[in-house]
Scaffold this motif. Structure first.
Motif, PDB file in Angstrom:
ATOM      1  N   ALA A 145     -12.236   9.235  -6.818  1.00 56.80           N
ATOM      2  CA  ALA A 145     -11.890   8.601  -5.491  1.00 56.80           C
ATOM      3  C   ALA A 145     -10.283   8.165  -5.962  1.00 56.80           C
ATOM      4  O   ALA A 145     -10.280   7.953  -7.351  1.00 56.80           O
ATOM      5  CB  ALA A 145     -13.263   7.232  -5.475  1.00 56.80           C
ATOM      6  N   PRO A 146      -9.653   8.571  -4.842  1.00 60.33           N
ATOM      7  CA  PRO A 146      -8.344   7.736  -4.571  1.00 60.33           C
ATOM      8  C   PRO A 146      -8.040   6.521  -5.701  1.00 60.33           C
ATOM      9  O   PRO A 146      -8.624   5.546  -5.442  1.00 60.33           O
ATOM     10  CB  PRO A 146      -7.703   8.284  -3.568  1.00 60.33           C
ATOM     11  N   ALA A 147      -7.523   7.082  -6.895  1.00 57.02           N
ATOM     12  CA  ALA A 147      -7.298   5.347  -7.462  1.00 57.02           C
ATOM     13  C   ALA A 147      -7.277   3.990  -7.053  1.00 57.02           C
ATOM     14  O   ALA A 147      -6.238   4.074  -5.608  1.00 57.02           O
ATOM     15  CB  ALA A 147      -5.691   5.496  -8.156  1.00 57.02           C
ATOM     16  N   ALA A 148      -8.011   3.511  -7.325  1.00 58.27           N
ATOM     17  CA  ALA A 148      -7.456   1.528  -6.307  1.00 58.27           C
ATOM     18  C   ALA A 148      -7.390   1.971  -4.990  1.00 58.27           C
ATOM     19  O   ALA A 148      -6.706   0.904  -4.106  1.00 58.27           O
ATOM     20  CB  ALA A 148      -6.230   1.208  -6.548  1.00 58.27           C
ATOM     21  N   VAL A 149      -8.509   2.328  -4.041  1.00 58.93           N
ATOM     22  CA  VAL A 149      -8.547   2.477  -2.867  1.00 58.93           C
ATOM     23  C   VAL A 149      -9.530   1.589  -2.744  1.00 58.93           C
ATOM     24  O   VAL A 149     -10.827   1.192  -2.644  1.00 58.93           O
ATOM     25  CB  VAL A 149      -8.714   3.508  -2.232  1.00 58.93           C
ATOM     26  N   ASP A 150      -8.970   0.606  -1.492  1.00 62.28           N
ATOM     27  CA  ASP A 150      -9.910  -0.490  -0.997  1.00 62.28           C
ATOM     28  C   ASP A 150     -10.411  -0.194   0.406  1.00 62.28           C
ATOM     29  O   ASP A 150      -8.897  -1.338   0.920  1.00 62.28           O
ATOM     30  CB  ASP A 150     -10.087  -1.306  -1.491  1.00 62.28           C
ATOM     31  N   THR A 151     -10.489   0.550   0.928  1.00 62.95           N
ATOM     32  CA  THR A 151     -10.527   0.179   2.530  1.00 62.95           C
ATOM     33  C   THR A 151     -10.566  -0.432   3.413  1.00 62.95           C
ATOM     34  O   THR A 151      -9.423  -1.391   4.389  1.00 62.95           O
ATOM     35  CB  THR A 151     -11.376   1.887   3.099  1.00 62.95           C
ATOM     36  N   ASP A 152     -11.434  -1.330   2.757  1.00 63.07           N
ATOM     37  CA  ASP A 152     -12.098  -2.491   3.865  1.00 63.07           C
ATOM     38  C   ASP A 152     -11.244  -3.684   2.897  1.00 63.07           C
ATOM     39  O   ASP A 152     -11.749  -4.630   3.706  1.00 63.07           O
ATOM     40  CB  ASP A 152     -13.451  -2.729   4.599  1.00 63.07           C
ATOM     41  N   ARG A 153     -10.372  -3.499   2.422  1.00 54.76           N
ATOM     42  CA  ARG A 153      -9.854  -4.809   1.207  1.00 54.76           C
ATOM     43  C   ARG A 153     -10.701  -5.481   1.090  1.00 54.76           C
ATOM     44  O   ARG A 153     -10.605  -7.209   1.351  1.00 54.76           O
ATOM     45  CB  ARG A 153      -8.901  -5.209   2.715  1.00 54.76           C
ATOM     46  N   ASP A 154     -12.188  -6.052   0.383  1.00 54.39           N
ATOM     47  CA  ASP A 154     -12.680  -6.731  -0.011  1.00 54.39           C
ATOM     48  C   ASP A 154     -12.921  -6.772  -1.357  1.00 54.39           C
ATOM     49  O   ASP A 154     -14.020  -7.418  -2.024  1.00 54.39           O
ATOM     50  CB  ASP A 154     -14.078  -6.297   1.194  1.00 54.39           C
TER      51      ASP A 154
END
Length: 624
Positions: free
Chosen positions: A317-326
């Motif tokens: 997965a792309p590094a440090a991706v947090d789409t929903d910001r949870d």
């Protein structure tokens, strides 16, 4: 005896004369056959370890394919003793180079499938006198087909995970080349594995169901197999390095009858090695390992070296991706586009507690998780609609009679229930002071729902509610003041033993059905008085004759006389529905005998009270 991968055989003196090059000293046995000698079972392609399993599934990688080369030094040696000469060690198999072609695929996040085909590329050594020896050329081994299932956790993301698996060994190898058992083998497996920071670990146990093969004095058969490994994941998980080991033990009995082979000398062994794998460009995995045998046992080499190369692309997965910001990265988030919020779901990482019926009440608090609460929620059950199956305005949760409407007369003691009438007397149970006793035709004026008092049971109500001036003495029903409740004059009829018993006879004209005599009519009037005072009674008027005359005649006469009495009672206001009549002729005598007294007693009329146990038309008594 076998000592650290060397077979020590003592052949009998008889075999010594036939095989002069060898000096055996053990008892003779049937010719031995070969078996799958190479003990190295590579972990599925793409795993981090060489001996132990560290399972992966879809989400880590989808497919992997590659080749592993392993070289085993001295996996099988024979020590031969000649009488009077020094012991000689013969290398039955002094070296074995094997290639393992492998492929693995993970179609689901919890399921992995793998295949492996060993090929003996080169073998060296000297065959034993009983046919066990190295392969003469390139030889295919037994094909392995396996699967594994993730039960709990993720081996590369969680400190602890549990996996179950199984491998089937298909007999594509050759016993003569020591590359196969010649029969199907089956091996269920259990793996515990996990990761904490950069540390990876694995522990495995397996039981291989294997046909019994006797070679020399070995007991090759079903085996217990254990493995373990620990390593470091470095350089952004591209490099894995660490020690690992395995051990095995045959579990069958020894061929010489000395007991079980489990952990016996020559029947178990172990290897340990240090290995490293490196992932190039997130796609090509190369590995190198080496180690030594730690314990004697058939097929355990003195040393082993391993080289592997595989195409095993990983999914990053792309590094440090947090789409929903949870704060849960997408790589680990099972709901990457839905924030987990203040109520995270403990069973689904990165997800909020669900609201399956979308009614705004989370499943953890919703007592009706599949039914929306709607516009009229039930105040007693959170997340549920107001339910009222019987439509009486009382919620089912509070309704003690959820299927029965409470109606116009609700029970004050049982919410949502109608007020009952257990004795069916028209008085509701909540007000009925005698809930199990009907009020009857003479209800009490003092106690609601109770019958009026009649202490002497003469069906005349006691004072002050009725006219009975003698509540402890029953009325004499004789046509004289039959309604004051007091005894007076001669008793002509009474209630006794399930009938209205007449104490004087009803007379008829001879051979006729005509009632005669003033006394007869006084008796019948007393019966009328009793029936009027007891309007609930039904009676069967029964006629009987003495023995004289034919049976047919007597039956007809008794029927006509009973009917005549019934007509008299009906003419005096006893309704027809309360009366039946039957004639019995002389079939039911009350007194035995043929004298005049017996004849008078048997010529009679009876008034039998009809009940469930005494239906109309039943003979009340037969003289004996």
């Amino acid at each position: 005896m076998i000592r650290r991968r060397r077979l020590r055989g003592a052949l009998a003196l008889g075999l010594l004369s036939a095989l002069s090059a060898y000096a055996p000293s053990a008892s003779a046995q049937s010719p031995a056959s070969g078996w799958a000698l190479n003990r190295y079972e590579p972990s599925p392609v793409g795993d981090s370890f060489f001996l132990a399993e560290h399972p992966w599934y879809r989400g880590t990688r989808l497919v992997a394919a590659g080749i592993t080369l392993d070289y085993a030094a001295d996996p099988l040696s024979l020590t031969v003793t000649r009488p009077g000469q020094a012991t000689e060690v013969r290398p039955v198999v002094s070296g074995m180079l094997t290639g393992h072609l492998g492929v693995a695929v993970a179609p689901l996040r919890w399921l992995g499938l793998h295949l492996s085909l060993p090929v003996a590329l080169s073998s060296s050594g000297e065959a034993s006198p009983v046919g066990v020896g190295p392969a003469s050329g390139v030889a295919v081994g037994d094909l392995r087909a396996g699967l594994r299932v993730r039960i709990l956790g993720d081996a590369d993301r969680d400190p602890f995970s549990l996996h179950l698996g199984a491998v089937v060994f298909i007999p594509t190898g050759s016993q003569e080349s020591n590359t196969g058992d010649g029969s199907v083998r089956f091996e269920p497996r259990l793996v515990l594995a996990g990761r904490a920071s950069v540390l990876r670990w694995s522990v495995g146990a397996a039981f291989q169901v294997r046909s019994d093969i006797t070679a020399l004095d070995l007991a090759v058969g079903s085996e217990l197999r254990l493995s373990a490994g620990i390593g470091l994941a470095l350089l952004d998980d591209r490099l894995h390095i660490g020690p690992e080991a395995y051990m095995f033990s045959s579990l069958r009995d020894l061929p010489n009858g000395t007991g079980s082979a489990a952990f016996a000398d020559r029947q178990w062994g172990a290897e340990a090695m240090l290995g490293a794998r490196y992932l190039i460009a997130d796609a090509v995995q190369v590995g190198l390992a080496g180690g030594a045998g730690l314990q004697q046992g058939y097929g355990v080499p003195s040393a082993r070296g391993i080289f592997s190369i595989a195409y095993a692309p990983i999914t990053r997965a792309p590094a440090a991706v947090d789409t929903d910001r949870d704060t849960v990265l997408d790589a680990d988030d099972e709901c990457p586009t839905v924030p987990m919020g203040d109520r995270p779901d403990p069973a689904h990482r990165g997800c909020p507690v669900a609201d399956r019926d979308s009614d705004g009440v989370l499943d953890a608090d919703d007592q009706c998780v599949d039914v929306p609460q709607g516009d009229h929620p039930d105040p007693a059950r959170r997340g549920c609609p107001f339910s009222d199956r019987d439509g009486d305005g009382v919620s089912d949760a509070d309704d003690q009679c959820a299927e029965v409407p409470q109606g116009d007369h609700p029970d004050p003691a049982r919410r949502g229930c109608p007020d009952g009438d257990r004795d069916s007397d028209g008085v509701r149970d909540s007000a009925d002071q005698c809930v199990d006793v009907p009020a009857g035709t003479h209800p009490s004026t003092v106690r609601v729902g109770c019958p009026a008092p009649d202490n002497d049971h003469d069906n005349i109500i006691d004072q002050p509610e009725g006219p009975d001036r003698c509540p402890d003495q029953p009325e004499t029903f004789n046509g004289v003041q039959d309604d004051d409740g007091c005894p007076d004059g001669a008793v002509l009829a009474e209630m006794s033993g399930g009938e209205v018993r007449i104490l004087q006879a009803v007379n008829f004209r001879t051979d006729r059905d005509e009632i005669v005599g003033a006394q007869s009519f006084q008796v019948l009037d007393s019966v009328v008085a009793i029936l009027r005072a007891s309007p609930h009674l039904r009676v069967d008027v029964q006629g009987h004759t003495d023995y004289r005359g034919s049976a047919t005649y007597n039956l007809d006469l008794s029927n006509r006389r009973a009917a005549a009495v019934r007509r008299y009672l009906m003419a005096h206001d006893i309704v027809e529905e309360r009366l039946d009549s039957h004639g019995f002729g002389n079939t039911c005598p009350a007194v035995a005998g043929t004298n005049a007294a017996a004849r008078r007693a048997n010529r009679r009329v009876q008034f039998v009270i009809i009940t469930g146990d005494t239906p109309a038309g039943r003979c009340p008594a037969v003289a004996r």
